[in-house]
Design a protein around this motif. Structure first.
Motif, PDB file in Angstrom:
ATOM      1  N   LEU A  14     -15.250   2.134  -4.715  1.00 22.74           N
ATOM      2  CA  LEU A  14     -14.962   3.395  -4.028  1.00 22.74           C
ATOM      3  C   LEU A  14     -15.053   3.216  -2.515  1.00 22.74           C
ATOM      4  O   LEU A  14     -14.211   3.728  -1.771  1.00 22.74           O
ATOM      5  CB  LEU A  14     -15.927   4.492  -4.485  1.00 22.74           C
ATOM      6  N   LEU A  15     -16.061   2.501  -2.071  1.00 25.91           N
ATOM      7  CA  LEU A  15     -16.230   2.253  -0.645  1.00 25.91           C
ATOM      8  C   LEU A  15     -15.063   1.425  -0.105  1.00 25.91           C
ATOM      9  O   LEU A  15     -14.525   1.725   0.971  1.00 25.91           O
ATOM     10  CB  LEU A  15     -17.561   1.531  -0.407  1.00 25.91           C
ATOM     11  N   ALA A  16     -14.635   0.425  -0.859  1.00 22.60           N
ATOM     12  CA  ALA A  16     -13.505  -0.413  -0.437  1.00 22.60           C
ATOM     13  C   ALA A  16     -12.231   0.418  -0.357  1.00 22.60           C
ATOM     14  O   ALA A  16     -11.449   0.279   0.590  1.00 22.60           O
ATOM     15  CB  ALA A  16     -13.320  -1.578  -1.406  1.00 22.60           C
ATOM     16  N   ARG A  17     -12.016   1.294  -1.311  1.00 22.76           N
ATOM     17  CA  ARG A  17     -10.829   2.147  -1.298  1.00 22.76           C
ATOM     18  C   ARG A  17     -10.848   3.078  -0.100  1.00 22.76           C
ATOM     19  O   ARG A  17      -9.845   3.238   0.602  1.00 22.76           O
ATOM     20  CB  ARG A  17     -10.752   2.956  -2.595  1.00 22.76           C
ATOM     21  N   ARG A  18     -12.001   3.670   0.179  1.00 16.94           N
ATOM     22  CA  ARG A  18     -12.125   4.578   1.330  1.00 16.94           C
ATOM     23  C   ARG A  18     -11.874   3.829   2.641  1.00 16.94           C
ATOM     24  O   ARG A  18     -11.156   4.314   3.519  1.00 16.94           O
ATOM     25  CB  ARG A  18     -13.516   5.203   1.336  1.00 16.94           C
ATOM     26  N   LEU A  19     -12.457   2.647   2.767  1.00 12.03           N
ATOM     27  CA  LEU A  19     -12.277   1.846   3.973  1.00 12.03           C
ATOM     28  C   LEU A  19     -10.815   1.447   4.132  1.00 12.03           C
ATOM     29  O   LEU A  19     -10.252   1.529   5.228  1.00 12.03           O
ATOM     30  CB  LEU A  19     -13.170   0.607   3.895  1.00 12.03           C
ATOM     31  N   SER A  20     -10.192   1.057   3.048  1.00 12.79           N
ATOM     32  CA  SER A  20      -8.792   0.671   3.063  1.00 12.79           C
ATOM     33  C   SER A  20      -7.903   1.817   3.544  1.00 12.79           C
ATOM     34  O   SER A  20      -7.024   1.629   4.392  1.00 12.79           O
ATOM     35  CB  SER A  20      -8.378   0.242   1.657  1.00 12.79           C
ATOM     36  N   GLU A  21      -8.133   2.996   3.010  1.00 11.18           N
ATOM     37  CA  GLU A  21      -7.321   4.160   3.383  1.00 11.18           C
ATOM     38  C   GLU A  21      -7.575   4.586   4.825  1.00 11.18           C
ATOM     39  O   GLU A  21      -6.639   4.949   5.539  1.00 11.18           O
ATOM     40  CB  GLU A  21      -7.614   5.318   2.436  1.00 11.18           C
ATOM     41  N   GLU A  22      -8.820   4.540   5.249  1.00 14.03           N
ATOM     42  CA  GLU A  22      -9.159   5.029   6.586  1.00 14.03           C
ATOM     43  C   GLU A  22      -8.681   4.096   7.695  1.00 14.03           C
ATOM     44  O   GLU A  22      -8.229   4.550   8.736  1.00 14.03           O
ATOM     45  CB  GLU A  22     -10.661   5.259   6.709  1.00 14.03           C
ATOM     46  N   VAL A  23      -8.770   2.790   7.468  1.00 19.82           N
ATOM     47  CA  VAL A  23      -8.452   1.841   8.525  1.00 19.82           C
ATOM     48  C   VAL A  23      -7.061   1.233   8.353  1.00 19.82           C
ATOM     49  O   VAL A  23      -6.432   0.832   9.323  1.00 19.82           O
ATOM     50  CB  VAL A  23      -9.531   0.733   8.604  1.00 19.82           C
ATOM     51  N   GLY A  24      -6.590   1.165   7.121  1.00 21.87           N
ATOM     52  CA  GLY A  24      -5.275   0.586   6.888  1.00 21.87           C
ATOM     53  C   GLY A  24      -5.297  -0.897   6.590  1.00 21.87           C
ATOM     54  O   GLY A  24      -4.362  -1.620   6.919  1.00 21.87           O
ATOM     55  N   ILE A  25      -6.374  -1.372   5.973  1.00 20.57           N
ATOM     56  CA  ILE A  25      -6.440  -2.760   5.529  1.00 20.57           C
ATOM     57  C   ILE A  25      -6.321  -2.758   4.008  1.00 20.57           C
ATOM     58  O   ILE A  25      -6.415  -1.710   3.366  1.00 20.57           O
ATOM     59  CB  ILE A  25      -7.753  -3.451   5.971  1.00 20.57           C
ATOM     60  N   SER A  26      -6.103  -3.926   3.430  1.00 17.78           N
ATOM     61  CA  SER A  26      -5.990  -3.993   1.973  1.00 17.78           C
ATOM     62  C   SER A  26      -7.359  -3.772   1.324  1.00 17.78           C
ATOM     63  O   SER A  26      -8.402  -4.017   1.949  1.00 17.78           O
ATOM     64  CB  SER A  26      -5.433  -5.356   1.549  1.00 17.78           C
ATOM     65  N   GLU A  27      -7.336  -3.326   0.084  1.00 14.11           N
ATOM     66  CA  GLU A  27      -8.598  -3.161  -0.642  1.00 14.11           C
ATOM     67  C   GLU A  27      -9.275  -4.507  -0.849  1.00 14.11           C
ATOM     68  O   GLU A  27     -10.500  -4.596  -0.827  1.00 14.11           O
ATOM     69  CB  GLU A  27      -8.379  -2.456  -1.982  1.00 14.11           C
ATOM     70  N   HIS A  28      -8.483  -5.543  -1.009  1.00 11.21           N
ATOM     71  CA  HIS A  28      -9.058  -6.888  -1.154  1.00 11.21           C
ATOM     72  C   HIS A  28      -9.842  -7.270   0.105  1.00 11.21           C
ATOM     73  O   HIS A  28     -10.977  -7.755   0.022  1.00 11.21           O
ATOM     74  CB  HIS A  28      -7.948  -7.904  -1.430  1.00 11.21           C
TER      75      HIS A  28
END
Length: 57
Positions: free
Chosen positions: A16-30
């Motif tokens: 969940l944290l990775a998904r949120r970070l990905s969406e907020e910053v625009g980096i891949s979930e990986h």
């Protein structure tokens, strides 16, 4: 953060944290999961490093 005997809850929270970070910053979930592994789960540190990573790409 409490873990089940097999660590499923911790993995779910990190996803969940990775998904949120990905969406907020625009980096891949990986990339976000890799950062969590390196930096930990401190949100401000993750944002800083994710923004730095995005600028490099």
């Amino acid at each position: 953060m409490r873990k089940d005997g097999d660590g499923r809850e911790a993995k779910g929270n990190q996803q969940l944290l990775a998904r949120r970070l990905s969406e907020e910053v625009g980096i891949s979930e990986h990339d976000a999961r890799d950062l969590i592994g390196l930096v930990g789960t401190d949100w401000n540190s993750l944002l800083r490093e994710a923004r730095f990573l995005k600028e490099r790409h």
